[in-house]
Write an enzyme that holds these catalytic residues in place. Structure first.
Site, PDB file in Angstrom:
ATOM      1  N   LYS A   1      33.456  49.051  44.437  1.00 20.56           N
ATOM      2  CA  LYS A   1      34.424  48.813  43.347  1.00 20.56           C
ATOM      3  C   LYS A   1      33.678  48.357  42.090  1.00 20.56           C
ATOM      4  O   LYS A   1      33.983  48.786  40.974  1.00 20.56           O
ATOM      5  CB  LYS A   1      35.455  47.762  43.789  1.00 20.56           C
ATOM      6  CG  LYS A   1      36.590  47.533  42.802  1.00 20.56           C
ATOM      7  CD  LYS A   1      36.291  46.502  41.747  1.00 20.56           C
ATOM      8  CE  LYS A   1      37.477  46.307  40.813  1.00 20.56           C
ATOM      9  NZ  LYS A   1      37.157  45.467  39.652  1.00 20.56           N
TER      10      LYS A   1
ATOM     11  N   ASP B   1      38.287  62.848  34.218  1.00 21.32           N
ATOM     12  CA  ASP B   1      39.350  62.492  35.153  1.00 21.32           C
ATOM     13  C   ASP B   1      38.821  61.450  36.147  1.00 21.32           C
ATOM     14  O   ASP B   1      38.149  61.786  37.122  1.00 21.32           O
ATOM     15  CB  ASP B   1      39.784  63.782  35.867  1.00 21.32           C
ATOM     16  CG  ASP B   1      40.903  63.565  36.868  1.00 21.32           C
ATOM     17  OD1 ASP B   1      41.148  62.413  37.249  1.00 21.32           O
ATOM     18  OD2 ASP B   1      41.512  64.565  37.283  1.00 21.32           O
TER      19      ASP B   1
ATOM     20  N   HIS C   1      32.046  35.316  34.958  1.00 19.27           N
ATOM     21  CA  HIS C   1      33.427  35.814  34.885  1.00 19.27           C
ATOM     22  C   HIS C   1      34.311  34.866  34.095  1.00 19.27           C
ATOM     23  O   HIS C   1      35.066  35.276  33.238  1.00 19.27           O
ATOM     24  CB  HIS C   1      33.996  35.922  36.304  1.00 19.27           C
ATOM     25  CG  HIS C   1      33.956  37.313  36.825  1.00 19.27           C
ATOM     26  ND1 HIS C   1      34.930  37.844  37.617  1.00 19.27           N
ATOM     27  CD2 HIS C   1      33.058  38.298  36.649  1.00 19.27           C
ATOM     28  CE1 HIS C   1      34.622  39.082  37.911  1.00 19.27           C
ATOM     29  NE2 HIS C   1      33.487  39.374  37.344  1.00 19.27           N
TER      30      HIS C   1
ATOM     31  N   GLU D   1      38.736  45.064  32.107  1.00 19.97           N
ATOM     32  CA  GLU D   1      38.191  43.895  32.833  1.00 19.97           C
ATOM     33  C   GLU D   1      37.121  43.208  31.984  1.00 19.97           C
ATOM     34  O   GLU D   1      36.150  43.831  31.548  1.00 19.97           O
ATOM     35  CB  GLU D   1      37.610  44.339  34.189  1.00 19.97           C
ATOM     36  CG  GLU D   1      37.269  43.166  35.069  1.00 19.97           C
ATOM     37  CD  GLU D   1      36.850  43.573  36.477  1.00 19.97           C
ATOM     38  OE1 GLU D   1      37.383  44.568  37.009  1.00 19.97           O
ATOM     39  OE2 GLU D   1      35.975  42.879  37.020  1.00 19.97           O
TER      40      GLU D   1
HETATM   41  C1  MEV Z   1      34.568  42.702  40.188  1.00 17.47           C
HETATM   42  O1  MEV Z   1      35.338  43.573  39.401  1.00 17.47           O
HETATM   43  C2  MEV Z   1      33.443  43.458  40.857  1.00 17.47           C
HETATM   44  C3  MEV Z   1      32.605  42.642  41.844  1.00 17.47           C
HETATM   45  O2  MEV Z   1      33.456  42.063  42.823  1.00 17.47           O
HETATM   46  C4  MEV Z   1      31.652  43.622  42.478  1.00 17.47           C
HETATM   47  C5  MEV Z   1      30.861  43.057  43.636  1.00 17.47           C
HETATM   48  O3  MEV Z   1      31.345  42.129  44.319  1.00 17.47           O
HETATM   49  O4  MEV Z   1      29.768  43.593  43.876  1.00 17.47           O
HETATM   50  C6  MEV Z   1      31.884  41.532  41.151  1.00 17.47           C
END
Ligand code: MEV
Length: 433
Positions: free
Chosen positions: A275, A291, A388, A85
């Site tokens: 995430k 792992d 991003h 990513e």
């Molecule tokens: C993207 O990989 C992760 C985010 O969505 C985490 C978040 O929203 O805190 C930017």
């Protein structure tokens, strides 16, 4: 059925590739070249990778990046991250630099206990089972001595075995719930070997003691390790949060805290929030040969420990001090398994000064906290897309096979223009026309 094959694993690598090309690619040479292009020219190195798994046909690349300037408990680290990513390493590096100027990260290992269970059924009298367990417990441990002696010599081993009555959840269901200290090893093989020995002894001794009806279902470690915990934290006076992106630190701190509070109470947000944390954690876990599926499963279970899926990080502001922390279970190893096999894993561990498992727990937790800090900082100020899309620009340029001159020109152009997929396509077309 069409396309089934028996004895596939016994074919040579070339034969496997040929079969795939014939069945799925009409013997297309471009596909063959694609597969073989990823083979390493060093045959010994390729063989090493081939033998990690079964039916290897080629290698699947992920970038290995590094995030420098991580000050953890006053020690400076450059953290290796294997991830696809685009914005993750950049975000980690930014957060590392931000906190470097504010005293760095603190991290502590709270506990290191790992868990394994023998699951079995027993339809008979509960007291008989309990008495039998008490009588056989020391033999369960002594029969495992061939497996445990090396670990014990180093200071680890079996900590305890309990009989757990789970019959309220499932008819006749019990567990031998065992705890282990596995030191610098992740310990999966060690734990599973001990458990299988417990099961064998438990069954054999039952026959000798005339206890009838014990039926072993399975013996396996648990990837839920809430007593193998690490905490990472950053803190500073609110006024010290001031930065070029944070002109009003008090407002920033309050909003940041709110963003964490939302993830604490709202599972939809908590999943995305966590995430983002795992973006940092998985990347380091993978680069250090651990792992990541086990880590993911355990961490998400921990996020639900209070009955609702919730944030893994927390934030407080007390007496004008901003404090932001992460507490997670992490079962990691820095010896054994891939750590002593994969050349890049060895490289990554060396870059981290050959950490103990405890040190690695701290580094990984810090990477998760840093990632979450970077995400929340963007989300509560500029929004996430700005950063991003800047990172994504390179992906779009590569998709259009932009050459070095085109790339340089377009990167310059998008320093002052908003990156969107269509804006990039338009700019490439204009440049080329
Ligand atoms: C993207 O990989 C992760 C985010 O969505 C985490 C978040 O929203 O805190 C930017």
């Amino acid at each position: 059925m069409q396309n089934t094959i028996s004895g596939f694993s016994k074919l040579t690598k070339i034969e496997k590739v040929n079969w795939i090309l014939k069945i799925y690619f009409n013997n297309d040479e471009t596909s063959r070249n694609l597969i073989t292009q990823y083979w390493n020219t060093d045959e010994k190195l390729q063989k090493l990778h081939d033998e990690f798994i079964e039916n290897t046909i080629t290698n699947f690349y992920l970038p290995l990046g590094v995030a420098p300037n991580f000050l953890i408990n006053d020690k400076l680290y450059t953290i290796p991250m294997a991830i696809e990513e685009s914005s993750v390493v950049a975000a980690a590096s930014k957060a590392a630099k931000f906190w470097f100027k504010r005293g760095g990260f603190r991290a502590e290992v709270i506990s290191t206990t790992k868990i394994g269970q023998v699951h079995f059924t027993y339809p008979g009298d509960k007291t008989d089972l309990k008495n039998y367990f008490e009588s056989v417990k020391s033999k369960l441990i002594s029969d495992s001595s061939a497996i445990t002696k090396n670990m014990e010599r180093r200071g680890g081993g079996i900590l305890d075995i309990e009989l757990r009555d789970k019959t309220e959840a499932l008819e006749n269901y019990y567990q031998l719930h065992a705890t282990f200290e596995t030191l610098d090893a992740m310990g999966a093989n060690f734990i599973n070997s001990c458990l299988e020995q417990f099961a064998q002894t438990f069954k054999d001794e039952a026959i000798a003691n005339n206890i009838k009806g014990i039926d072993i279902i399975m013996s396996i470690l648990s990837n839920y390790v809430p007593e193998c915990l690490v905490k990472a934290e950053v803190r500073c006076h609110i006024k010290d949060l001031k930065d070029k992106d944070i002109p009003n630190p008090k407002a920033f701190a309050e909003k940041f805290k709110q963003a964490v509070a939302v993830a604490e109470v709202e599972p939809h947000r908590a999943v995305t929030h966590n995430k983002g944390i795992m973006n940092g954690i998985d990347a380091v876990v993978l680069a250090t040969g651990n792992d990541f599926r086990a880590v993911e499963a355990g961490v998400h279970a921990y996020a639900s420990k209070n009955g609702i899926y919730s944030s893994l990080t927390h934030c407080t502001i007390e007496n004008d001090e901003f404090c932001f922390w992460l507490e997670i279970p992490l079962a990691l190893g820095t010896v054994g398994g891939l750590t002593s096999l994969h050349p890049l894993v060895k490289f990554a561990l060396q870059m981290l000064s050959k950490p103990s498992a405890k040190d690695l727990m701290k580094i990984v937790a810090v990477a998760g906290l840093a990632q979450n800090f970077a995400a929340l900082k963007s989300l509560t100020t500029t929004g996430i897309q700005q950063g991003h899309m800047k990172m994504h620009l390179m992906n779009i340029l590569n998709q259009f096979e932009a050459n070095a001159t085109e790339k340089a020109e377009l990167i310059e152009h998008f320093k002052t223009n908003t990156v969107t997929h269509s804006a990039v396509v338009e700019a490439i077309e204009k440049l080329r026309s």
